[in-house]
Design a protein around this motif. Structure first.
Motif, PDB file in Angstrom:
ATOM      1  N   GLN A 199       6.295  -6.491  -6.820  1.00  0.00           N
ATOM      2  CA  GLN A 199       5.012  -6.935  -7.361  1.00  0.00           C
ATOM      3  C   GLN A 199       4.968  -6.761  -8.871  1.00  0.00           C
ATOM      4  O   GLN A 199       4.508  -7.652  -9.598  1.00  0.00           O
ATOM      5  CB  GLN A 199       3.863  -6.156  -6.712  1.00  0.00           C
ATOM      6  CG  GLN A 199       3.572  -6.555  -5.299  1.00  0.00           C
ATOM      7  CD  GLN A 199       2.507  -5.666  -4.678  1.00  0.00           C
ATOM      8  OE1 GLN A 199       2.282  -4.533  -5.100  1.00  0.00           O
ATOM      9  NE2 GLN A 199       1.849  -6.177  -3.648  1.00  0.00           N
ATOM     10  N   TYR A 252       4.419  -4.559   6.593  1.00  0.00           N
ATOM     11  CA  TYR A 252       4.647  -3.316   7.328  1.00  0.00           C
ATOM     12  C   TYR A 252       4.669  -3.515   8.835  1.00  0.00           C
ATOM     13  O   TYR A 252       5.008  -2.595   9.571  1.00  0.00           O
ATOM     14  CB  TYR A 252       3.573  -2.293   6.959  1.00  0.00           C
ATOM     15  CG  TYR A 252       3.537  -2.010   5.478  1.00  0.00           C
ATOM     16  CD1 TYR A 252       4.563  -1.323   4.861  1.00  0.00           C
ATOM     17  CD2 TYR A 252       2.483  -2.460   4.699  1.00  0.00           C
ATOM     18  CE1 TYR A 252       4.544  -1.075   3.493  1.00  0.00           C
ATOM     19  CE2 TYR A 252       2.448  -2.222   3.340  1.00  0.00           C
ATOM     20  CZ  TYR A 252       3.480  -1.531   2.745  1.00  0.00           C
ATOM     21  OH  TYR A 252       3.465  -1.303   1.402  1.00  0.00           O
ATOM     22  N   THR A 271       7.206   0.492   0.987  1.00  0.00           N
ATOM     23  CA  THR A 271       6.115   0.538   0.012  1.00  0.00           C
ATOM     24  C   THR A 271       6.652   0.542  -1.405  1.00  0.00           C
ATOM     25  O   THR A 271       6.160  -0.199  -2.271  1.00  0.00           O
ATOM     26  CB  THR A 271       5.243   1.785   0.256  1.00  0.00           C
ATOM     27  OG1 THR A 271       4.720   1.728   1.578  1.00  0.00           O
ATOM     28  CG2 THR A 271       4.096   1.863  -0.731  1.00  0.00           C
ATOM     29  N   SER A 272       7.668   1.334  -1.662  1.00  0.00           N
ATOM     30  CA  SER A 272       8.268   1.387  -2.999  1.00  0.00           C
ATOM     31  C   SER A 272       8.876   0.041  -3.377  1.00  0.00           C
ATOM     32  O   SER A 272       8.695  -0.445  -4.499  1.00  0.00           O
ATOM     33  CB  SER A 272       9.339   2.468  -3.059  1.00  0.00           C
ATOM     34  OG  SER A 272       8.785   3.727  -2.820  1.00  0.00           O
ATOM     35  N   ILE A 293       8.402   3.023   6.304  1.00  0.00           N
ATOM     36  CA  ILE A 293       7.254   2.581   5.516  1.00  0.00           C
ATOM     37  C   ILE A 293       7.291   3.079   4.068  1.00  0.00           C
ATOM     38  O   ILE A 293       7.014   2.306   3.151  1.00  0.00           O
ATOM     39  CB  ILE A 293       5.940   2.936   6.234  1.00  0.00           C
ATOM     40  CG1 ILE A 293       5.812   2.056   7.479  1.00  0.00           C
ATOM     41  CG2 ILE A 293       4.740   2.748   5.320  1.00  0.00           C
ATOM     42  CD1 ILE A 293       4.621   2.350   8.339  1.00  0.00           C
ATOM     43  N   PRO A 294       7.659   4.341   3.788  1.00  0.00           N
ATOM     44  CA  PRO A 294       7.701   4.765   2.377  1.00  0.00           C
ATOM     45  C   PRO A 294       8.674   3.950   1.522  1.00  0.00           C
ATOM     46  O   PRO A 294       8.348   3.573   0.397  1.00  0.00           O
ATOM     47  CB  PRO A 294       8.127   6.229   2.457  1.00  0.00           C
ATOM     48  CG  PRO A 294       7.680   6.685   3.799  1.00  0.00           C
ATOM     49  CD  PRO A 294       7.847   5.484   4.684  1.00  0.00           C
ATOM     50  N   ARG A 295       9.857   3.662   2.059  1.00  0.00           N
ATOM     51  CA  ARG A 295      10.813   2.848   1.293  1.00  0.00           C
ATOM     52  C   ARG A 295      10.301   1.430   1.110  1.00  0.00           C
ATOM     53  O   ARG A 295      10.470   0.827   0.052  1.00  0.00           O
ATOM     54  CB  ARG A 295      12.166   2.830   1.983  1.00  0.00           C
ATOM     55  CG  ARG A 295      12.905   4.149   1.826  1.00  0.00           C
ATOM     56  CD  ARG A 295      14.275   4.069   2.348  1.00  0.00           C
ATOM     57  NE  ARG A 295      15.009   2.981   1.683  1.00  0.00           N
ATOM     58  CZ  ARG A 295      16.281   2.759   1.849  1.00  0.00           C
ATOM     59  NH1 ARG A 295      16.985   3.531   2.639  1.00  0.00           N
ATOM     60  NH2 ARG A 295      16.873   1.755   1.253  1.00  0.00           N
ATOM     61  N   ILE A 341       8.167  -2.986  -2.193  1.00  0.00           N
ATOM     62  CA  ILE A 341       7.135  -4.007  -2.379  1.00  0.00           C
ATOM     63  C   ILE A 341       6.447  -3.828  -3.723  1.00  0.00           C
ATOM     64  O   ILE A 341       6.214  -4.800  -4.453  1.00  0.00           O
ATOM     65  CB  ILE A 341       6.113  -3.953  -1.219  1.00  0.00           C
ATOM     66  CG1 ILE A 341       6.768  -4.465   0.053  1.00  0.00           C
ATOM     67  CG2 ILE A 341       4.863  -4.760  -1.546  1.00  0.00           C
ATOM     68  CD1 ILE A 341       5.966  -4.205   1.304  1.00  0.00           C
ATOM     69  N   ARG A 342       6.145  -2.610  -4.087  1.00  0.00           N
ATOM     70  CA  ARG A 342       5.473  -2.346  -5.368  1.00  0.00           C
ATOM     71  C   ARG A 342       6.366  -2.735  -6.544  1.00  0.00           C
ATOM     72  O   ARG A 342       5.890  -3.295  -7.535  1.00  0.00           O
ATOM     73  CB  ARG A 342       5.081  -0.866  -5.452  1.00  0.00           C
ATOM     74  CG  ARG A 342       4.251  -0.540  -6.629  1.00  0.00           C
ATOM     75  CD  ARG A 342       2.876  -1.161  -6.478  1.00  0.00           C
ATOM     76  NE  ARG A 342       2.133  -0.877  -7.678  1.00  0.00           N
ATOM     77  CZ  ARG A 342       1.349  -1.723  -8.292  1.00  0.00           C
ATOM     78  NH1 ARG A 342       1.166  -2.926  -7.805  1.00  0.00           N
ATOM     79  NH2 ARG A 342       0.721  -1.393  -9.371  1.00  0.00           N
ATOM     80  N   LEU A 397      -1.198  -7.835   1.980  1.00  0.00           N
ATOM     81  CA  LEU A 397      -0.542  -6.587   1.593  1.00  0.00           C
ATOM     82  C   LEU A 397      -0.117  -5.760   2.805  1.00  0.00           C
ATOM     83  O   LEU A 397       0.833  -4.974   2.714  1.00  0.00           O
ATOM     84  CB  LEU A 397      -1.458  -5.766   0.692  1.00  0.00           C
ATOM     85  CG  LEU A 397      -1.714  -6.359  -0.692  1.00  0.00           C
ATOM     86  CD1 LEU A 397      -2.670  -5.477  -1.483  1.00  0.00           C
ATOM     87  CD2 LEU A 397      -0.416  -6.553  -1.458  1.00  0.00           C
ATOM     88  N   ALA A 398      -0.783  -5.923   3.928  1.00  0.00           N
ATOM     89  CA  ALA A 398      -0.450  -5.141   5.125  1.00  0.00           C
ATOM     90  C   ALA A 398       0.632  -5.815   5.973  1.00  0.00           C
ATOM     91  O   ALA A 398       1.337  -5.126   6.723  1.00  0.00           O
ATOM     92  CB  ALA A 398      -1.697  -4.929   5.969  1.00  0.00           C
TER      93      ALA A 398
END
Length: 98
Positions: free
Chosen positions: A32, A13, A25-26, A21-23, A28-29, A9-10
């Motif tokens: 998933q 990044y 994260t969105s 990173i915020p974009r 990747i989620r 998961l890391a």
């Protein structure tokens, strides 16, 4: 599982600037959630088709066994692109040349 989940998961990044990173994260989620829902639906359809007409316990067990092989096949398909990921490590902040 616990020893592999955090690095997996890391890893997306690594090498990203902090502002991205915020974009990431969105994105990747979202992938998933969609992947989990789509994969679960596909395997449910495979199992349903395997169970069609199976009245005895042995037939139902064989249907679950066949579905397991589909899961294994999907897992192997997911491993292939993972093997193509770069194996280089990002330099640590403050680390000088070796």
């Amino acid at each position: 599982m616990g020893a592999t989940v955090v690095p997996v998961l890391a890893s997306p990044y690594r090498g990203l600037p902090p502002a991205a990173i915020p974009r990431a994260t969105s994105a990747i989620r979202i992938f998933q959630q969609l992947g989990g829902a789509f994969g679960g639906a596909v395997l449910a359809v495979v199992l349903q088709r395997q169970l069609a007409g199976q009245a005895d316990a042995a037939g139902r067990a064989a249907a679950f066994g066949a579905t397991f092989w589909w899961v294994l096949g999907f897992t192997l398909l997911a491993v292939l692109p993972a093997l193509l990921l770069p194996a280089t490590r990002a330099p640590r902040p403050g680390a000088g040349p070796a």
